[in-house]
Design a protein around this motif. Structure first.
Motif, mmCIF file in Angstrom:
data_model
loop_
_atom_site.group_PDB
_atom_site.id
_atom_site.type_symbol
_atom_site.label_atom_id
_atom_site.label_comp_id
_atom_site.label_asym_id
_atom_site.label_seq_id
_atom_site.Cartn_x
_atom_site.Cartn_y
_atom_site.Cartn_z
ATOM 1 N N GLY A 159 11.391 -43.297 -18.047
ATOM 2 C CA GLY A 159 11.812 -42.085 -17.357
ATOM 3 C C GLY A 159 13.208 -42.152 -16.742
ATOM 4 N N GLY A 173 16.069 -42.052 -18.380
ATOM 5 C CA GLY A 173 17.033 -41.184 -19.074
ATOM 6 C C GLY A 173 17.550 -41.718 -20.398
ATOM 7 N N LYS A 174 16.860 -42.689 -20.991
ATOM 8 C CA LYS A 174 17.341 -43.264 -22.258
ATOM 9 C C LYS A 174 17.258 -42.218 -23.385
ATOM 10 N N THR A 175 16.077 -41.619 -23.528
ATOM 11 C CA THR A 175 15.925 -40.611 -24.587
ATOM 12 C C THR A 175 16.832 -39.420 -24.319
ATOM 13 N N THR A 176 16.980 -39.061 -23.051
ATOM 14 C CA THR A 176 17.864 -37.933 -22.715
ATOM 15 C C THR A 176 19.315 -38.260 -23.093
ATOM 16 N N GLU A 192 12.405 -41.261 -31.050
ATOM 17 C CA GLU A 192 11.184 -41.672 -30.365
ATOM 18 C C GLU A 192 10.039 -40.913 -31.032
HETATM 19 N N1 LIG Z 1 11.771 -31.793 -22.079
HETATM 20 C C1 LIG Z 1 11.829 -32.166 -20.795
HETATM 21 N N2 LIG Z 1 11.749 -31.281 -19.797
HETATM 22 C C2 LIG Z 1 11.823 -31.650 -18.506
HETATM 23 N N3 LIG Z 1 11.970 -32.926 -18.090
HETATM 24 C C3 LIG Z 1 12.039 -33.865 -19.039
HETATM 25 C C4 LIG Z 1 11.984 -33.542 -20.445
HETATM 26 N N4 LIG Z 1 12.082 -34.705 -21.141
HETATM 27 C C5 LIG Z 1 12.211 -35.691 -20.231
HETATM 28 N N5 LIG Z 1 12.187 -35.182 -18.978
HETATM 29 C C6 LIG Z 1 12.312 -35.960 -17.725
HETATM 30 O O1 LIG Z 1 13.579 -36.584 -17.737
HETATM 31 C C7 LIG Z 1 13.496 -37.901 -17.202
HETATM 32 C C8 LIG Z 1 14.068 -38.892 -18.211
HETATM 33 O O2 LIG Z 1 13.266 -38.881 -19.369
HETATM 34 P P1 LIG Z 1 13.645 -39.689 -20.690
HETATM 35 O O3 LIG Z 1 12.665 -39.292 -21.723
HETATM 36 O O4 LIG Z 1 15.084 -39.518 -20.994
HETATM 37 O O5 LIG Z 1 13.392 -41.181 -20.201
HETATM 38 P P2 LIG Z 1 13.323 -42.538 -21.011
HETATM 39 O O6 LIG Z 1 14.224 -43.492 -20.291
HETATM 40 O O7 LIG Z 1 13.563 -42.303 -22.450
HETATM 41 O O8 LIG Z 1 11.814 -42.998 -20.752
HETATM 42 P P3 LIG Z 1 10.759 -43.787 -21.712
HETATM 43 O O9 LIG Z 1 11.073 -45.255 -21.538
HETATM 44 O O10 LIG Z 1 9.428 -43.431 -21.131
HETATM 45 O O11 LIG Z 1 10.952 -43.307 -23.110
HETATM 46 C C9 LIG Z 1 12.036 -38.135 -16.859
HETATM 47 O O12 LIG Z 1 11.866 -37.893 -15.480
HETATM 48 C C10 LIG Z 1 11.312 -37.097 -17.673
HETATM 49 O O13 LIG Z 1 10.133 -36.691 -17.040
#
Ligand SMILES: Nc1ncnc2c1ncn2[C@@H]1O[C@H](COP(=O)(O)OP(=O)(O)OP(=O)(O)O)[C@@H](O)[C@H]1O
Ligand SMILES: [Mg+2]
Length: 237
Positions: free
Chosen positions: A41, A43-46, A87
């Motif tokens: 969570g 922000g990697k995927t973001t 992912e």
């Molecule tokens: N489509 C969305 N709408 C609203 N919030 C989102 C959305 N996708 C992700 N988030 C939020 O954005 C934040 C970052 O999410 P992200 O998916 O980028 O994390 P991550 O580092 O890839 O996590 P993971 O290791 O679980 O894959 C999290 O708090 C998540 O809940």
């Protein structure tokens, strides 16, 4: 000096009113393998979605191969030479393995030794055996091999893997790490997300750790290994 392939600076990205990236910065040089790490969570995927224009960044700079891509549509960004292994894999369930591989294939950058179906089959013999099977029938490991093969068939300048080995059986994970190591040997530029820090530090040239949408640490594998505290603080290991 190696050419900078991807340069992200001060990127801010939101989902509606919820801001997730707060001025994230990151660079990938040509031929480098760079790891993006951080707890769930963070922000990697973001970050990947921002690079690809799937969730466009609200501000900041995203340059790929010398072009500002921040306001471009996803398909144009992909065409500039980014191959994504997303992912959850997201292979086409109702196409065969073969069709998945050729659906988006191309050699837009005109590389001299492009990927072919035969080369993908040599890389992952399992895909050759499953050539005429529908995507939906594949195991998780086979889907990941297919997602990697599909991305390689676009002959990308940069390959991005979001969770390279997540949820896969140990033997399949090894196969994916071997594949990444081979790609690195070929000079493929790679941005990889994974939770296995030990493997990442064996294979990646540099690492970024992000926390709550900000880059909090960057360094080489040697530096990462020398600071076990970092892993404890930012990765929960
Ligand atoms: N489509 C969305 N709408 C609203 N919030 C989102 C959305 N996708 C992700 N988030 C939020 O954005 C934040 C970052 O999410 P992200 O998916 O980028 O994390 P991550 O580092 O890839 O996590 P993971 O290791 O679980 O894959 C999290 O708090 C998540 O809940
Ligand atoms: Mg993620």
């Amino acid at each position: 000096m190696a050419e900078t392939l991807l340069e992200i600076d001060g990127v801010e990205t939101c989902y509606g009113l919820s801001q997730v990236l707060f001025g994230l910065s990151l660079k990938v040089q040509s031929g480098e393998m760079v790891a993006l790490m951080g707890r769930n969570g963070m922000g990697k995927t973001t970050t990947i979605r921002s690079i690809m224009g799937m969730t466009p960044a609200r501000s900041g700079t995203i340059r790929f191969a010398g072009e500002q891509v921040r306001s471009l549509p996803s398909y144009k960004i992909a065409k500039l030479g980014i191959g994504l292994v997303p992912e959850g894999r997201q292979i086409f369930p109702n196409l065969t393995v073969y069709e998945n591989l050729v659906a988006a294939s191309g050699n837009r950058q005109g590389v001299s030794d492009p990927w072919t179906i035969d080369k993908i089959h040599a890389l992952f013999p399992r895909l050759a055996e499953r050539c005429n099977n529908m995507g939906v029938t594949l195991s998780g490991g086979e889907q990941q091999m297919l997602a990697i093969g599909r991305a390689l068939m676009t002959n990308p300048k940069l390959l991005i893997l979001d969770e390279a080995t997540e949820g896969l059986a140990p033997l399949i994970r090894d196969e994916i790490w071997n594949c990444l190591s081979m790609l690195k040997g070929r000079g493929q530029s790679v941005l990889v997300i994974d939770k296995n820090v030990a493997n990442l530090s064996k294979i990646a040239d540099r690492h970024y750790i992000i926390e709550r949408g900000r880059t909090v640490w960057t360094g080489t594998s040697e530096q990462l290994i020398a600071e076990p505290d970092l892993q404890h603080r930012y990765l929960g290991i």
